[in-house]
Design a protein around this motif. Structure first.
Motif, PDB file in Angstrom:
ATOM      1  N   ALA A 178       0.826  -1.208   0.000  1.00 53.64           N
ATOM      2  CA  ALA A 178       0.000   0.000   0.000  1.00 53.64           C
ATOM      3  C   ALA A 178       0.858   1.256   0.000  1.00 53.64           C
ATOM      4  CB  ALA A 178      -0.930  -0.006   1.218  1.00 53.64           C
ATOM      5  N   ALA A 179       1.974   1.221   0.741  1.00 55.16           N
ATOM      6  CA  ALA A 179       2.872   2.376   0.769  1.00 55.16           C
ATOM      7  C   ALA A 179       3.521   2.598  -0.591  1.00 55.16           C
ATOM      8  CB  ALA A 179       3.942   2.169   1.841  1.00 55.16           C
ATOM      9  N   ILE A 180       3.866   1.518  -1.272  1.00 55.99           N
ATOM     10  CA  ILE A 180       4.436   1.639  -2.612  1.00 55.99           C
ATOM     11  C   ILE A 180       3.415   2.255  -3.560  1.00 55.99           C
ATOM     12  CG2 ILE A 180       5.245   0.322  -4.611  1.00 55.99           C
ATOM     13  CD1 ILE A 180       6.461  -1.679  -2.555  1.00 55.99           C
ATOM     14  N   ALA A 181       2.182   1.789  -3.484  1.00 59.54           N
ATOM     15  CA  ALA A 181       1.128   2.351  -4.334  1.00 59.54           C
ATOM     16  C   ALA A 181       0.992   3.850  -4.097  1.00 59.54           C
ATOM     17  CB  ALA A 181      -0.190   1.636  -4.060  1.00 59.54           C
ATOM     18  N   ALA A 182       1.000   4.248  -2.836  1.00 62.28           N
ATOM     19  CA  ALA A 182       0.859   5.666  -2.509  1.00 62.28           C
ATOM     20  C   ALA A 182       2.034   6.485  -3.049  1.00 62.28           C
ATOM     21  CB  ALA A 182       0.752   5.838  -0.994  1.00 62.28           C
ATOM     22  N   ARG A 183       3.237   5.903  -3.020  1.00 63.16           N
ATOM     23  CA  ARG A 183       4.412   6.637  -3.508  1.00 63.16           C
ATOM     24  C   ARG A 183       4.346   6.884  -5.009  1.00 63.16           C
ATOM     25  NH1 ARG A 183       7.242   9.694  -4.898  1.00 63.16           N
ATOM     26  NH2 ARG A 183       9.393  10.239  -4.348  1.00 63.16           N
ATOM     27  N   PHE A 184       3.654   6.022  -5.726  1.00 58.52           N
ATOM     28  CA  PHE A 184       3.468   6.205  -7.161  1.00 58.52           C
ATOM     29  C   PHE A 184       2.145   6.923  -7.455  1.00 58.52           C
ATOM     30  CE2 PHE A 184       6.577   2.734  -7.287  1.00 58.52           C
ATOM     31  CZ  PHE A 184       7.377   3.102  -8.358  1.00 58.52           C
ATOM     32  N   GLY A 185       1.656   7.665  -6.489  1.00 57.73           N
ATOM     33  CA  GLY A 185       0.344   8.281  -6.589  1.00 57.73           C
ATOM     34  C   GLY A 185       0.149   9.218  -7.762  1.00 57.73           C
ATOM     35  N   GLY A 186       1.202   9.748  -8.324  1.00 61.66           N
ATOM     36  CA  GLY A 186       1.061  10.634  -9.469  1.00 61.66           C
ATOM     37  C   GLY A 186       0.957   9.909 -10.789  1.00 61.66           C
ATOM     38  N   ASP A 187       1.092   8.585 -10.749  1.00 59.59           N
ATOM     39  CA  ASP A 187       1.028   7.774 -11.959  1.00 59.59           C
ATOM     40  C   ASP A 187      -0.319   7.073 -12.069  1.00 59.59           C
ATOM     41  OD1 ASP A 187       3.813   7.979 -13.041  1.00 59.59           O
ATOM     42  OD2 ASP A 187       4.304   7.180 -11.055  1.00 59.59           O
ATOM     43  N   ARG A 188      -0.577   6.517 -13.222  1.00 59.04           N
ATOM     44  CA  ARG A 188      -1.746   5.655 -13.394  1.00 59.04           C
ATOM     45  C   ARG A 188      -1.457   4.336 -12.693  1.00 59.04           C
ATOM     46  NH1 ARG A 188      -3.326   2.637 -18.998  1.00 59.04           N
ATOM     47  NH2 ARG A 188      -4.963   1.273 -18.138  1.00 59.04           N
ATOM     48  N   LEU A 189      -2.371   3.886 -11.843  1.00 59.24           N
ATOM     49  CA  LEU A 189      -2.119   2.728 -11.001  1.00 59.24           C
ATOM     50  C   LEU A 189      -3.118   1.602 -11.230  1.00 59.24           C
ATOM     51  CD1 LEU A 189      -1.383   4.495  -7.589  1.00 59.24           C
ATOM     52  CD2 LEU A 189       0.231   3.082  -8.866  1.00 59.24           C
ATOM     53  N   THR A 190      -2.598   0.375 -11.260  1.00 57.41           N
ATOM     54  CA  THR A 190      -3.413  -0.829 -11.158  1.00 57.41           C
ATOM     55  C   THR A 190      -2.908  -1.590  -9.945  1.00 57.41           C
ATOM     56  OG1 THR A 190      -3.766  -0.987 -13.548  1.00 57.41           O
ATOM     57  CG2 THR A 190      -4.106  -2.986 -12.255  1.00 57.41           C
ATOM     58  N   LEU A 191      -3.799  -1.893  -9.018  1.00 57.73           N
ATOM     59  CA  LEU A 191      -3.425  -2.532  -7.767  1.00 57.73           C
ATOM     60  C   LEU A 191      -4.094  -3.899  -7.663  1.00 57.73           C
ATOM     61  CD1 LEU A 191      -3.896   0.532  -5.362  1.00 57.73           C
ATOM     62  CD2 LEU A 191      -1.895  -0.078  -6.757  1.00 57.73           C
ATOM     63  N   ALA A 192      -3.338  -4.880  -7.195  1.00 56.87           N
ATOM     64  CA  ALA A 192      -3.855  -6.244  -7.090  1.00 56.87           C
ATOM     65  C   ALA A 192      -3.648  -6.790  -5.688  1.00 56.87           C
ATOM     66  CB  ALA A 192      -3.168  -7.152  -8.108  1.00 56.87           C
ATOM     67  N   ASP A 193      -4.625  -7.561  -5.223  1.00 56.39           N
ATOM     68  CA  ASP A 193      -4.519  -8.205  -3.918  1.00 56.39           C
ATOM     69  C   ASP A 193      -5.671  -9.197  -3.785  1.00 56.39           C
ATOM     70  OD1 ASP A 193      -2.801  -7.227  -1.196  1.00 56.39           O
ATOM     71  OD2 ASP A 193      -4.529  -8.521  -0.809  1.00 56.39           O
ATOM     72  N   VAL A 194      -5.543 -10.107  -2.837  1.00 61.05           N
ATOM     73  CA  VAL A 194      -6.615 -11.062  -2.569  1.00 61.05           C
ATOM     74  C   VAL A 194      -7.680 -10.461  -1.647  1.00 61.05           C
ATOM     75  CG1 VAL A 194      -5.543 -12.115  -0.528  1.00 61.05           C
ATOM     76  CG2 VAL A 194      -7.022 -13.505  -2.030  1.00 61.05           C
ATOM     77  N   ASP A 195      -7.329  -9.424  -0.886  1.00 57.90           N
ATOM     78  CA  ASP A 195      -8.249  -8.782   0.060  1.00 57.90           C
ATOM     79  C   ASP A 195      -8.963  -7.630  -0.645  1.00 57.90           C
ATOM     80  OD1 ASP A 195      -9.502  -7.362   2.111  1.00 57.90           O
ATOM     81  OD2 ASP A 195      -7.907  -7.783   3.559  1.00 57.90           O
TER      82      ASP A 195
END
Length: 252
Positions: A15-32
């Motif tokens: 989640a912290a990594i996702a937030a650090r790339f917050g200025g980019d287009r993001l696709t996030l994956a997880d089982v939860d």
């Protein structure tokens, strides 16, 4: 704007990594799915919910225009060696190693087909070089992930694709999937810099490796661990005598 795919993004380091790339287009994956949706909502990210142990799901994650792949998903159950089963072993290898291989292969194929470069960053662990009780499957998976990182760097480098890993020391995270006791945390979090790691510490390293400042780095494992790999500052002097060396004395 880059398209960044982060696995294991529902909590903790992911989640912290996702937030650090917050200025980019993001696709996030997880089982939860619930926690992933909460993280994604604040970042305007796309959610992909599924189990990375399932090969089809792992392979399906990489869209044709992904520029940066971060394999942050990982599990670390505590299983004493004499209680280990094939299913317990395979589950850890499938999530921690095979999924990263499958996403990286899919990513590499798409980049090569499109004639463009790309970056992969894997999240390893200090366990890759130091075993501990109850973590034979986990430590083995992280050692394998570091070699996978190097193998992928060798084969994908000629195509302009860099592959590196970040190896965190002990990082305090709020994870219901991978809880740790305070007793364990206190035992493993001693390091020369004198504090436990934060998810943001790892996210900064990942973000740097994915950027242009690291353009000539591939196949590397960056230890972000407060110096714990360097040594143990809490140990007493091995000899309680005078510090001056007697002339003519020998040392081993």
């Amino acid at each position: 704007m880059r398209h960044v795919l982060v696995t294991g993004a529902a909590s903790g380091i992911g989640a912290a990594i996702a937030a650090r790339f917050g200025g980019d287009r993001l696709t996030l994956a997880d089982v939860d799915g619930d926690r992933l949706a909460a993280v994604a909502a604040g970042l305007g990210a796309e959610c992909r919910v599924g189990d990375l142990a399932e090969a089809r799901f792992a392979e399906s994650l990489v869209d044709s225009d992904v520029d940066v792949l971060v394999n942050a998903a990982g599990i670390y159950p505590a299983t004493p060696l004499l209680e280990m089963t094939a299913a317990a072993w395979d589950r850890v290898q499938d999530v921690n190693v095979r999924a990263a291989m499958l996403t990286t292969v899919a990513f590499g194929r798409r980049c090569v087909a499109a004639g463009r470069s790309g970056v992969v960053v894997n999240i390893s662990s200090g366990a890759a070089t130091r075993a501990r009780p109850g973590a034979a499957h986990y430590a083995t998976s992280k050692a394998a992930l570091e070699m996978l990182t190097k193998a992928c760097a060798v084969e994908l480098g000629p195509h302009g694709i860099r592959v590196n890993a970040v190896s965190p020391g002990f990082v305090t995270v709020d994870s219901s999937a991978n809880p740790v006791t305070e007793e364990y945390a206190a035992a493993v979090s001693v390091n020369p810099l004198g504090r436990r790691g934060r998810p943001a510490d790892i996210a900064e390293a990942v973000h740097w490796l994915a950027g242009e400042q690291a353009a000539w780095i591939t196949g590397a494992v960056l230890r972000v661990d407060g110096g714990s790999t360097a040594g143990a500052p809490g140990l007493p002097l091995h000899w309680d005598g005078a510090t001056a060396v007697q002339e003519g004395s020998s040392h081993v």
